[in-house]
Motif scaffolding. Structure first.
Motif, mmCIF file in Angstrom:
data_model
loop_
_atom_site.group_PDB
_atom_site.id
_atom_site.type_symbol
_atom_site.label_atom_id
_atom_site.label_comp_id
_atom_site.label_asym_id
_atom_site.label_seq_id
_atom_site.Cartn_x
_atom_site.Cartn_y
_atom_site.Cartn_z
ATOM 1 N N TRP A 61 64.881 52.533 41.534
ATOM 2 C CA TRP A 61 64.792 51.920 40.203
ATOM 3 C C TRP A 61 64.740 50.399 40.295
ATOM 4 O O TRP A 61 64.025 49.746 39.537
ATOM 5 C CB TRP A 61 65.988 52.355 39.355
ATOM 6 C CG TRP A 61 65.914 53.782 38.894
ATOM 7 C CD1 TRP A 61 64.814 54.594 38.899
ATOM 8 C CD2 TRP A 61 66.983 54.572 38.370
ATOM 9 N NE1 TRP A 61 65.122 55.831 38.413
ATOM 10 C CE2 TRP A 61 66.444 55.858 38.073
ATOM 11 C CE3 TRP A 61 68.331 54.330 38.118
ATOM 12 C CZ2 TRP A 61 67.223 56.886 37.535
ATOM 13 C CZ3 TRP A 61 69.109 55.348 37.586
ATOM 14 C CH2 TRP A 61 68.555 56.612 37.303
ATOM 15 N N THR A 79 62.544 53.855 31.513
ATOM 16 C CA THR A 79 63.871 54.426 31.298
ATOM 17 C C THR A 79 63.871 55.601 30.333
ATOM 18 O O THR A 79 64.668 56.521 30.478
ATOM 19 C CB THR A 79 64.817 53.338 30.767
ATOM 20 O OG1 THR A 79 64.332 52.850 29.503
ATOM 21 C CG2 THR A 79 64.898 52.172 31.751
ATOM 22 N N LEU A 102 59.530 50.023 35.698
ATOM 23 C CA LEU A 102 60.691 50.873 35.465
ATOM 24 C C LEU A 102 60.621 51.470 34.053
ATOM 25 O O LEU A 102 60.656 50.748 33.058
ATOM 26 C CB LEU A 102 61.985 50.072 35.630
ATOM 27 C CG LEU A 102 63.290 50.847 35.401
ATOM 28 C CD1 LEU A 102 63.403 52.008 36.379
ATOM 29 C CD2 LEU A 102 64.489 49.908 35.531
ATOM 30 N N ARG A 136 68.951 57.130 43.067
ATOM 31 C CA ARG A 136 67.750 56.455 42.576
ATOM 32 C C ARG A 136 67.947 54.950 42.375
ATOM 33 O O ARG A 136 67.010 54.267 41.939
ATOM 34 C CB ARG A 136 67.315 57.082 41.238
ATOM 35 C CG ARG A 136 66.737 58.480 41.364
ATOM 36 C CD ARG A 136 65.448 58.457 42.170
ATOM 37 N NE ARG A 136 64.728 59.715 42.131
ATOM 38 C CZ ARG A 136 64.923 60.729 42.941
ATOM 39 N NH1 ARG A 136 65.882 60.651 43.862
ATOM 40 N NH2 ARG A 136 64.203 61.830 42.865
ATOM 41 N N PHE A 182 70.473 52.161 35.182
ATOM 42 C CA PHE A 182 69.346 51.295 34.826
ATOM 43 C C PHE A 182 69.786 49.838 34.707
ATOM 44 O O PHE A 182 69.059 48.920 35.097
ATOM 45 C CB PHE A 182 68.721 51.760 33.508
ATOM 46 C CG PHE A 182 67.905 53.012 33.629
ATOM 47 C CD1 PHE A 182 67.026 53.193 34.680
ATOM 48 C CD2 PHE A 182 68.020 54.021 32.688
ATOM 49 C CE1 PHE A 182 66.273 54.348 34.805
ATOM 50 C CE2 PHE A 182 67.267 55.180 32.792
ATOM 51 C CZ PHE A 182 66.396 55.343 33.857
ATOM 52 N N HIS A 221 61.776 48.115 38.922
ATOM 53 C CA HIS A 221 62.046 47.022 37.975
ATOM 54 C C HIS A 221 61.399 45.722 38.450
ATOM 55 O O HIS A 221 60.791 44.989 37.652
ATOM 56 C CB HIS A 221 63.552 46.841 37.818
ATOM 57 C CG HIS A 221 63.945 45.597 37.083
ATOM 58 N ND1 HIS A 221 63.655 45.401 35.758
ATOM 59 C CD2 HIS A 221 64.590 44.483 37.504
ATOM 60 C CE1 HIS A 221 64.112 44.216 35.380
ATOM 61 N NE2 HIS A 221 64.678 43.640 36.418
#
Length: 430
Positions: free
Chosen positions: A296, A307, A305, A292, A367, A300
């Motif tokens: 991601w 989380t 995004l 991912r 992330f 972003h």
């Protein structure tokens, strides 16, 4: 016009198409993250089978020697890659397979040359008391190159959209490895070098085959072009993530290197018999996070995004699976491994909990990478390594393998706490 009406009427009279009840399954199987997960699960299953075969064939001391050789290779592999695994995926997204293979080969050329030269020099000048011998050194060097190439094929497969090929290669590797290990078990092989050689051969064959196949594939006109400075960008981002890669590998593997020094190789054999299994708990989450990364990062950049839902889902997974895995392992160690491994039951609970914490940290660090915060990723991994190593040094002399398990728990927990805080406080950046 009458013909059109007749065809339309015939269409109305025709029976409706039945919905494919397995379409959802085919769609799911075609998902790259599921294929990566399948490769991880397959690797874990083979590791479990290999672990059982070895503990049934080797003494704890010899099992520890095999584990030690594997850990040395895994650490050297990270040095060869220099943190480029994830940066390559981000930079070479949707390129053709052949240019991607050639690009990664250029990235590996200099590190591989330095590593091979170092191995030759060490084999020639190292004193006998600290040298395993030229044959073992050659096997270690060769397997390190194979592992680096295999991890490179994983990044290439994600970047070029051929994860299925990577999965097939891992299936071939698993079949070869299991066949050779079963043969060694039936033959009663008791030398650890033979068991290690099986890993070398099984890893080399499918990796080389698929690299050749990818190099021979024609370049699609829809493939993204490769820029002249693309490798420089990959190297630059990789070096920013290299401390994280080394610290993560050290955090995961240094316990296998410290235990023989502070305890014994027999203790390492006991510890590894459990640690090899508990690591499987985090592998599905790590595969998901790796698959991912590109998505991601795009989310972003678009400002979308989210989380928290992912972190909550992973936390629920860990809370559900940890008690099940811990109870199952505790009950099965003696029946599966034998009474000589009964002492390994003491490390089951702390190692399973540690693996759960590690799994959540993989998503948090993913992330941070998506947000362009590679420096924070490295700091988080370094923090975990420092805490775990300090705990190993302090606890292993007093508690043995239980001290190593507690050290892993503390290190993984420190990495997770730092990653969660950094993910929460990191300012959004397009």
């Amino acid at each position: 016009m009458s013909e059109l009406r007749a065809e339309h009427a015939a269409g109305d009279l025709a029976p409706p198409r039945r919905a494919d009840p397995f379409s959802w399954l085919r769609t799911m199987v075609a998902e790259p993250s599921v294929q990566l997960l399948a490769s991880q699960v397959l690797t874990g299953g083979v590791a479990t089978a290999a672990n059982i075969l070895m503990v049934r064939s080797l003494t704890p001391t010899h099992r520890g020697e095999v584990a030690l050789m594997l850990q040395v290779v895994y650490l050297v592999t990270q040095v060869l890659l220099l943190g480029t695994e994830r940066s390559f995926v981000a930079s070479y997204h949707n390129v053709a397979p052949a240019p991607a293979v050639r690009a990664y080969a250029k990235l590996l050329l200099i590190p591989a040359g330095v590593a091979l030269s170092g191995a030759v020099v060490y084999a020639v000048i190292a004193p006998a008391r600290i040298s395993p011998g030229p044959v073992i050194i050659a096997m270690l060097a060769w397997y390190a190159l194979i592992e680096a190439a295999a991890l490179a094929t994983r990044s290439i497969a994600i970047a070029v959209g051929r994860v299925r090929d990577f999965l097939v290669a891992r299936i071939l590797e698993a079949v070869l490895l299991l066949a050779m290990l079963v043969g060694l078990y039936l033959a009663g092989a008791s030398h650890p070098e033979y068991w290690f050689l099986a890993y070398v051969v099984a890893g080399a064959v499918p990796t080389v085959v698929y690299l050749v196949i990818w190099l021979r594939l024609p370049v699609s006109p829809d493939a993204a072009p490769v820029a002249d400075d693309q490798n420089r960008q990959v190297r630059r981002e990789g070096l920013a993530l290299f401390p994280a890669a080394i610290s993560n590998m050290a955090m995961l593997r240094v316990d296998r290197l410290v235990i023989p020094v502070l305890a014994s190789t027999a203790a390492l054999g006991l510890y590894t018999s459990v640690a090899t299994l508990t690591e499987l708990l985090a592998w599905p989450i790590r595969a998901y996070a790796d698959s991912r990364l590109g998505r991601w990062r795009a989310s972003h950049r678009d400002g979308g995004l989210r989380t928290r839902p992912v972190l909550v889902a992973v936390a629920v997974y860990v809370l559900v699976i940890v008690p099940v895995v811990a109870g199952g392992l505790y009950l099965l160690i003696v029946p599966v491994f034998g009474h000589q491994y009964a002492a390994a039951r003491s490390v089951v609970l702390p190692l399973v909990v540690a693996a759960g914490l590690y799994a959540v940290s993989r998503v948090s660090l993913g992330f941070l990478i998506a947000k362009g915060r590679g420096g924070l990723v490295s700091v988080a991994e370094i923090t975990g390594f420092v805490v775990s190593f300090a705990a190993y040094v302090l606890l292993i002399p007093r508690l043995g393998i239980l001290g190593a398990a507690y050290g892993s728990l503390l290190g993984y927990g420190a990495c997770l706490v730092f990653a969660l805080v950094a993910t929460t406080l990191a300012r959004e950046r397009p």
